[in-house]
Design a protein around this motif. Structure first.
Motif, mmCIF file in Angstrom:
data_model
loop_
_atom_site.group_PDB
_atom_site.id
_atom_site.type_symbol
_atom_site.label_atom_id
_atom_site.label_comp_id
_atom_site.label_asym_id
_atom_site.label_seq_id
_atom_site.Cartn_x
_atom_site.Cartn_y
_atom_site.Cartn_z
ATOM 1 N N GLN A 15 10.373 98.825 70.274
ATOM 2 C CA GLN A 15 10.602 97.653 69.565
ATOM 3 C C GLN A 15 9.656 97.217 68.684
ATOM 4 N N PHE A 293 11.575 85.643 63.756
ATOM 5 C CA PHE A 293 12.306 85.822 64.998
ATOM 6 C C PHE A 293 12.240 87.470 65.398
ATOM 7 N N GLY A 294 12.049 88.307 64.752
ATOM 8 C CA GLY A 294 11.772 89.514 65.264
ATOM 9 C C GLY A 294 10.437 89.634 66.017
ATOM 10 N N TYR A 296 8.659 86.977 66.978
ATOM 11 C CA TYR A 296 8.720 86.169 68.553
ATOM 12 C C TYR A 296 9.369 86.496 69.644
ATOM 13 N N ASN A 297 10.394 87.388 69.210
ATOM 14 C CA ASN A 297 11.082 87.814 70.429
ATOM 15 C C ASN A 297 10.324 89.063 71.082
ATOM 16 N N ILE A 298 9.648 89.817 70.372
ATOM 17 C CA ILE A 298 9.001 90.784 70.876
ATOM 18 C C ILE A 298 8.069 90.379 71.703
ATOM 19 N N SER A 300 7.360 87.416 73.089
ATOM 20 C CA SER A 300 7.941 86.605 74.197
ATOM 21 C C SER A 300 8.172 87.360 75.057
ATOM 22 N N ILE A 301 8.831 88.512 75.019
ATOM 23 C CA ILE A 301 9.175 89.534 75.911
ATOM 24 C C ILE A 301 8.053 90.134 76.554
ATOM 25 N N SER A 393 5.205 82.973 63.733
ATOM 26 C CA SER A 393 5.925 83.609 64.812
ATOM 27 C C SER A 393 5.199 83.974 65.995
ATOM 28 N N PRO A 397 4.502 82.232 71.230
ATOM 29 C CA PRO A 397 4.371 83.119 72.632
ATOM 30 C C PRO A 397 2.958 83.247 72.908
#
Length: 415
Positions: A15, A293-294, A296-298, A300-301, A393, A397
């Motif tokens: 990721q 977004f990338g 933020y997603n990583i 958050s996960i 981003s 998180p």
């Protein structure tokens, strides 16, 4: 804290690599496209600003209308069967000495050149070609424009101050089928043709100029038109080209002659620049959104997967701010590494594009290759974009992780 941040990123290598790849590609694309677009703009601005007058003063243009004729008291009972039309302007600047005095006193004026600009017909044997001549004093003209830098044969000074010598564009010389030191005939249409000797040739890369323009001395141009001591234009160069529009607007208030800044005469080209800037800015927004977004997603996960680690750290005495820094640093690291790699990749792409050969004279630099801008501001903006997307981003998180309490994590069964 930074050590823990790096450990978390390395725990999910795939990721992290994908996010770095996205930031790198986005940054490199911005550098490459900006370098190409700004290179094109710099070339065009060089042609517009340094190869032509910053401000051109020319004879006034007045169109005759029925409304103007009806303004006279004696014409109130006159009714036009055919409305009057035509022009009542002058073919010359009425009081050039007034302009000369004004320009000499203006501290913003770097140089100016009195000119005679006229449409003519070039003739060599049976070949004729319409074009224009610019009569000027060579010592003044080379201070106003960069024409000397585009000389392919001879020197611009060779035309002298008289003697029926002429310097023409290379394309015009080809179309007439003539060469250096040969003689051609030039006519304004109202006067008898006169013979001029070709003493030089220039090539600006702008086809309409190269195939339809010739330079001669001011005295010779006046004799060709049969108008001794008259001038039609004054080309003005400023120390700061950006002031041209303001200066021209100020002069228009009291001037009877036409005053035109380079921004006005090149409005259509400048509008193309604005369109290009919109494209670049749109691309910038797209890079920020995609990279943001990338990240933020990583993160958050990662926050959800590291709930147990967060609980342990909090129980060991880590404050909420420490937890925020832990995850916030991860976003910064991704942006920093991705941005730096993207800058090097973009610079490499720019150097590759700078080796691509294009048609000589058409947006080409030395060696007839593409003109690419390596302006440092491009790289500063590209790196700023990468870091900006990473910062914004990472905030959400990181703040969510900082709000977690150890007991809430245990009760929810966080892993």
């Amino acid at each position: 804290m930074m050590f823990l941040s790096l450990r978390h990123l390395l725990a999910r290598k795939k990721q992290s690599i994908l996010i770095l790849l996205g930031i790198t590609i986005g940054t490199a694309a911005y550098v490459a496209i900006s370098g190409m677009m700004l290179g094109f703009q710099s070339y065009m601005l060089e042609q517009l600003v340094n190869n032509e007058a910053h401000i051109r003063i020319s004879s006034r243009e007045d169109i005759l209308t029925a409304e103007e004729m009806s303004a006279y008291p004696s014409s109130k009972h006159v009714f036009w069967l055919i409305p009057p039309s035509g022009r009542k302007d002058s073919s010359r600047i009425e009081y050039p000495l007034g302009w000369f005095n004004k320009l000499d006193r203006d501290p913003d004026v770097a140089a100016y050149s009195p000119q005679v600009v006229s449409q003519v017909i070039f003739a060599q044997a049976k070949v004729t070609k319409a074009g224009r001549i610019i009569g000027s004093q060579y010592e003044r003209q080379i201070k106003v424009t960069n024409i000397q830098n585009y000389m392919k044969q001879g020197s611009f000074k060779d035309m002298g101050n008289s003697g029926n010598r002429i310097i023409i564009g290379t394309k015009l010389m080809e179309q007439l089928g003539t060469r250096l030191s040969e003689t051609i005939l030039i006519s304004t249409g109202s006067e008898a043709p006169q013979a001029f000797k070709i003493v030089g040739a220039f090539e600006t890369g702008i086809r309409p100029i190269d195939e339809g323009t010739a330079f001669m001395s001011l005295v010779d141009a006046q004799k060709l038109r049969g108008t001794p001591s008259e001038i039609t234009d004054i080309a003005v160069k400023l120390y700061n080209p950006d002031l041209a529009q303001i200066k021209a607007d100020d002069w228009k208030i009291t001037a009877r002659d036409k005053v035109l800044a380079w921004q006005e005469s090149s409005a259509s080209i400048l509008s193309v620049f604005k369109t290009q800037d919109i494209v670049r800015n749109s691309m910038t927004i797209a890079i920020i959104v995609v990279a943001g977004f990338g990240i933020y997603n990583i993160l958050s996960i990662l926050v959800n997967q590291k709930k147990r680690d967060i609980a342990i750290l909090r129980s060991m005495g880590f404050t909420p701010n420490d937890i925020v820094k832990l995850f916030f640093n991860q976003g910064l690291v991704l942006g920093l590494i991705g941005g730096v790699i993207g800058l090097f990749a973009g610079n490499l792409i720019c150097h590759i594009m700078a080796q691509i050969e294009v048609v000589p004279g058409r947006m080409s630099g030395p060696g007839n290759t593409m003109i690419i801008s390596f302006d440092s501001i491009i790289y500063v903006k590209a790196f700023g974009i990468a870091m900006l997307s990473s910062v914004f981003s990472s905030i959400i998180p990181a703040r969510e992780a900082g709000k977690m309490e150890p007991m809430e994590i245990i009760r929810s069964g966080g892993q």
